[in-house]
Design a protein around this motif. Structure first.
Motif, short mmCIF file in Angstrom:
data_model
loop_
_atom_site.label_atom_id
_atom_site.label_comp_id
_atom_site.label_asym_id
_atom_site.label_seq_id
_atom_site.Cartn_x
_atom_site.Cartn_y
_atom_site.Cartn_z
N VAL A 194 -53.13 110.93 51.00
CA VAL A 194 -53.44 112.07 50.13
C VAL A 194 -54.37 112.98 50.93
O VAL A 194 -55.42 112.54 51.41
CB VAL A 194 -54.14 111.61 48.84
N ARG A 195 -53.99 114.24 51.10
CA ARG A 195 -54.81 115.16 51.91
C ARG A 195 -54.43 116.59 51.54
O ARG A 195 -53.51 116.82 50.74
CB ARG A 195 -54.59 114.89 53.40
N GLY A 196 -55.12 117.56 52.13
CA GLY A 196 -54.88 118.95 51.81
C GLY A 196 -53.48 119.39 52.21
O GLY A 196 -52.91 118.89 53.19
N ASP A 197 -52.92 120.34 51.45
CA ASP A 197 -51.52 120.70 51.73
C ASP A 197 -51.37 121.61 52.97
O ASP A 197 -50.25 121.96 53.33
CB ASP A 197 -50.79 121.26 50.50
N ASP A 198 -52.49 121.93 53.63
CA ASP A 198 -52.36 122.59 54.94
C ASP A 198 -51.72 121.63 55.94
O ASP A 198 -51.19 122.07 56.96
CB ASP A 198 -53.73 123.08 55.45
N LEU A 199 -51.76 120.32 55.65
CA LEU A 199 -51.19 119.35 56.59
C LEU A 199 -49.76 118.94 56.24
O LEU A 199 -49.15 118.14 56.95
CB LEU A 199 -52.10 118.11 56.69
N PRO A 224 -53.23 120.74 46.62
CA PRO A 224 -53.57 122.14 46.92
C PRO A 224 -55.00 122.29 47.43
O PRO A 224 -55.89 121.54 47.03
CB PRO A 224 -53.43 122.83 45.56
N LEU A 225 -55.18 123.24 48.28
CA LEU A 225 -56.52 123.52 48.81
C LEU A 225 -57.33 124.29 47.79
O LEU A 225 -56.79 124.89 46.86
CB LEU A 225 -56.40 124.37 50.08
#
Ligand code: GLU
Length: 292
Positions: A194-199, A224-225
């Protein structure tokens, strides 16, 4: 090994509310599915003295707990080297001598997606290779055999993205992010990312690398960021955005957590949030941070 989720910050400075929110979500995803929750410090680049201790302190202050010892990527060079050797032995790597500028200026191959490595060093003649070796240290790239790959994401559904000849080892000898993250997640039993959607655009590359290394592809949830009022990804220059800044404005860590609740997270302590957490109702759009 117990299945696990994780948070993997780069220790480049204090975490801001966007990072804290992603950490809390990763924690909720992991804990609500009975997983362990691990913390990994991604200090292969952008490490700033003292930043790691500050990040761990702030995560604890908002109620994020983790299992076992914190893992640091700079302690794991041998493991990354072993993985790269295995890929090299299978003929899946090549040396690359290009500078960033040369890559930008190279004509891209026909039909190559934008930003993909143009393949300049992919098929060097032996003499050329020998000459280049005498000029500059080489990075190591994946010899990719697929143009794209599709991953499944809990929030985004199916996502297809480019798998170019991405860097596995930088030319300073340090493992590159995409390699380290895949090797570490597999070694730590992380089966939920689970991480920011920039990745999100990195996930198809990483999932492809998982299959080449013979390790399972984790479940992905790219959240979402948090953005500023102009819709731009939140940054330190957006005013009071770290726990330290917000404390100066009279807001406690609990107060910050409650504010994050008003941005779509279940309110209350993390234990209370856990009892009502439902990924299905998480907003899919960026969260706008209102200045305090
Ligand atoms: N270290 C990365 C970052 O802070 C996160 C990597 C990951 O979660 O895969 O942006």
């Amino acid at each position: 090994m117990t299945a696990a989720g994780r948070f993997a910050p780069s220790p480049s400075g204090d975490l801001h509310v966007g990072n804290l929110r992603t950490a809390i979500l990763a924690w909720l995803f992991a804990r609500s599915t009975g997983r362990d929750f691990l913390l990994r410090v991604e200090d292969l680049d952008r490490a700033r003295a003292g930043a790691e201790a500050g990040q761990l302190r702030d995560l604890a202050a908002v109620g994020v707990t983790w299992d076992g010892a914190v893992v640091r990527q700079t302690d794991r060079g041998d493991v990354y080297a072993e993985a790269i050797s295995r890929l090299a032995a299978a003929g899946l790597t090549y040396e690359c001598f290009c500078t960033r500028r040369e890559i930008q200026e190279a004509p891209s191959a026909p039909h190559a997606p934008q930003g993909a490595y143009p393949g300049t060093c992919r098929n060097l003649e032996p003499a050329e290779l020998e000459f280049k070796r005498s000029t500059r240290p080489a990075a190591v790239r994946l010899r990719s055999s697929v143009p794209v790959n599709t991953v499944r994401d809990v929030l985004h559904g199916e996502f297809t993205g480019v798998v170019d000849d991405f860097v596995l080892r930088r030319n300073d000898g340090v493992a590159a992010y995409n390699l380290a993250v895949v090797v570490d997640d597999a070694a730590q039993g992380v089966d939920q990312v689970v991480r920011g959607d920039d990745l999100l655009p990195s996930a198809p590359r990483q999932a492809h690398l998982c299959s080449l290394l013979g390790v399972p592809v984790p479940e992905y949830a790219h959240v979402p960021l948090v953005v500023n009022r102009d819709g731009v990804r939140l940054a330190k220059r957006d005013g009071a955005v770290t726990l330290g800044d917000l404390a100066l404005k009279g807001l406690s860590a609990d107060g910050v957590r409650d504010l994050l609740g008003s941005l779509g997270l279940p309110a209350g302590t993390l234990a209370q949030a856990l009892s009502v957490f439902d990924p299905a109702v998480l907003p899919r759009n960026p969260w706008i941070w209102q200045e305090v």
